[in-house]
Design a protein around this motif. Structure first.
Motif, PDB file in Angstrom:
ATOM      1  N   LEU B 302      50.692  40.163  34.989  1.00 38.80           N
ATOM      2  CA  LEU B 302      49.826  40.101  36.171  1.00 38.80           C
ATOM      3  C   LEU B 302      48.390  39.828  35.737  1.00 38.80           C
ATOM      4  O   LEU B 302      48.032  40.048  34.576  1.00 38.80           O
ATOM      5  N   VAL B 303      47.593  39.330  36.691  1.00 37.45           N
ATOM      6  CA  VAL B 303      46.202  39.026  36.398  1.00 37.45           C
ATOM      7  C   VAL B 303      45.336  40.045  37.144  1.00 37.45           C
ATOM      8  O   VAL B 303      45.485  40.234  38.349  1.00 37.45           O
ATOM      9  N   VAL B 304      44.477  40.723  36.407  1.00 37.86           N
ATOM     10  CA  VAL B 304      43.568  41.701  37.006  1.00 37.86           C
ATOM     11  C   VAL B 304      42.154  41.295  36.660  1.00 37.86           C
ATOM     12  O   VAL B 304      41.818  41.158  35.474  1.00 37.86           O
ATOM     13  N   GLY B 305      41.316  41.098  37.657  1.00 39.93           N
ATOM     14  CA  GLY B 305      39.936  40.712  37.414  1.00 39.93           C
ATOM     15  C   GLY B 305      39.842  39.517  36.486  1.00 39.93           C
ATOM     16  O   GLY B 305      38.976  39.458  35.619  1.00 39.93           O
ATOM     17  N   GLY B 306      40.745  38.560  36.643  1.00 39.48           N
ATOM     18  CA  GLY B 306      40.709  37.343  35.844  1.00 39.48           C
ATOM     19  C   GLY B 306      41.389  37.462  34.482  1.00 39.48           C
ATOM     20  O   GLY B 306      41.535  36.471  33.769  1.00 39.48           O
TER      21      GLY B 306
END
Ligand code: HEM
Ligand code: SF4
Lengths: 65, 405
Positions: B302-306
């Motif tokens: 997953l992507v969190v804050g880029g």
């Protein structure tokens, strides 16, 4: 404003009841959200917006202004 | 993939000297400069640390993120929590749908109206403790005389623990949460508590009263839905989750208000329940005593804050810095009991957001409404700079708080 709640997503946190007790309640059996009024008076809109914003289950959807 | 280079900073990070109420400055810098970054943990493993308000909320509400402590990448807090959480699964270590089933067995117990009905009982507990305090030695340590007994008496009342067993109950709770404790000792304390709580299930089953253990005995144990052991584990969770969190917020919150006498006076003189409620939310935000933060593991990429986080990697959602994020709170490092801070994440966010929050709120509202009103001259008995804090405890707090009046 139309208010929709998703009981499956509700975590029973009670945050909505604290924000807008005239609009939200919790079910006696399991503390899950119950909608008291799906078309609240404009004077309650700020409180309902707060409830939707802080709901940890993202279980409250608002439609319209 | 998990290259623990010597450049990777350790987590937790020490707070700055002289700033006991603030998160470590390095973490706040991270929030501005590298909001999702790697940290190294006590056992040499690495995890991602997420420090912004928006990212913390998004992460904690994301179904791709798990609390499965059996995953090798799960970022355990210390050896004690690793032993306890992997050997003793509670709803805190469960993902949906198992989590929902187990949490909903308890949500009615903590719902707002049920807890509001307890307010007079909580008020009585607080008033009695203040009577004792005023009749006792002056100065006194407010932690021992007040902050610890309030949540302990409330939990005993709620669970249905007999009054006479309170001291025993408090001692075992303390052993379970030892600062840098030895896992074998903590597990022995846990086993002892389980034996006690399993007996309590039998007692409440034989003689039910108006409390959580009686209802669990009648509705879950009698019907075969839960074993005695499972109910005991749940009781232990409520004790661990609800005791030191609240006690530390009471003591640390009092210390913080003593350092801001004009705000203390505003609470004391207001008589307005809405202001007291706002002040409690601000204390929860400002202090965020759960400074070991919320631990998760990625179930999928997953992507969190880029930042891409890979399946199996550990993640720490840093609520302390999220609660000081200027994107969510104006002038975030200023204590302001008048601000509306209820969108803070001191109780977490998502499906695992604190189950006991309505209870914690009522306890704290009664405490801060009553303490200064009943003891208007309450003052620190030592200079506040001399107080010592608990940087290594599971829940942050002040060690002793000597007060006079
Ligand atoms: C000031 C007091 C309190 C604070 C700051 C606090 C904070 C928290 C936080 C941050 C979480 C989420 C942990 C995570 O995301 O991994 C949590 C969960 C929990 N809390 Fe509290 N808590 C407090 C009081 C209480 C009380 C009084 C009780 C009950 C007696 C309680 C019971 C629980 C339980 C059972 C969970 C697990 C919920 C789940 O996993 O679904 N807490 N608490
Ligand atoms: S705020 Fe959301 S999760 Fe909490 S009770 Fe209301 S609908 Fe349910």
């Amino acid at each position: 404003m139309e208010v929709i709640v998703d009981q499956d997503a509700c975590a029973g946190s009670g945050q909505c009841v604290l924000s807008a007790p005239e609009v939200f309640d919790q079910r006696d059996t399991d503390g899950i959200v119950v909608l008291l009024n799906d078309n609240p008076d404009p004077r309650l809109h700020d409180d309902v917006h707060e409830a939707a914003r802080i709901c940890p289950g993202r279980a409250i959807t608002l439609i319209g202004p | 993939m998990t290259d623990a280079s010597s450049e990777t900073p350790m987590f937790p990070i020490a707070r700055a000297a002289g700033c006991p109420f603030d998160p470590p400055p390095e973490l706040s810098r991270n929030r501005e400069q590298a909001p999702v970054s790697r940290v190294r943990l006590w056992d040499g493993s690495t995890a991602w640390m997420v420090t912004r308000y928006a990212d913390v909320r998004a992460l904690l509400a994301d179904p791709r993120v798990s609390v499965d402590v059996a995953q090798p990448g799960f970022p355990h807090t210390n050896a004690v929590s690793k032993a306890r959480d992997t050997q003793m699964k509670t709803l805190m270590q469960m993902d949906a749908p198992e989590h929902i089933t187990n949490r909903r067995r308890l949500t009615a117990e903590f719902m707002v109206k049920r807890v509001e009905a307890l307010r007079p009982t909580i008020q009585q507990i607080v008033d009695d403790l203040i009577d004792d305090l005023l009749a006792g030695p002056n100065p006194v340590d407010l932690v021992e005389a007040f902050a610890l007994p309030v949540p302990s008496m409330v939990i005993c009342e709620l669970l249905g623990v007999p009054y006479t067993d309170r001291a025993y109950f408090q001692r075992v709770a303390g052993e379970l949460l030892m600062d840098q404790g030895d896992p074998a000792k903590a597990m022995a304390a846990s086993e002892e508590l389980h034996v006690y709580l399993e007996n309590l299930v039998e007692e409440r089953n034989a003689e039910p009263g108006d409390n959580v253990f009686s209802r669990l005995a009648v509705e879950q144990y009698r019907t075969g839905a839960m074993t005695r052991r499972e109910i005991a584990t749940l009781g232990q969770l409520l004790l661990v989750a609800g005791h030191d969190t609240t006690a530390n917020t009471i003591a640390l919150g009092t210390a913080l208000l003593l350092a801001h006498p004009e705000q203390l006076a505003a609470i004391r003189d207001s008589g307005d329940p809405a202001l007291v409620a706002r002040a409690v939310e601000e204390l929860l935000r400002y202090l965020t005593v759960t400074h070991t933060e919320s631990r998760r593991v990625a179930r999928e990429d997953l992507v969190v804050g880029g930042q891409l986080i890979r399946q199996g990697e550990g993640i720490i959602a840093v609520k302390s810095t999220a609660n000081r994020d200027p994107a969510a709170f104006s002038d975030p490092d200023t204590l302001d009991i008048h601000r509306g801070a209820r969108h803070h994440v001191a109780f977490g966010y998502g499906a695992h957001q604190c189950l006991g929050q309505p209870l914690a709120r009522v306890e704290l509202q009664v405490v801060f409404d009553t303490l200064f009103r009943r003891i208007p001259t309450l003052a620190p008995a030592v200079p506040l700079e001399e107080l010592t804090f608990k940087p290594n405890a599971v829940f942050y707090g002040v060690r002793d708080l000597p007060v006079t009046w």
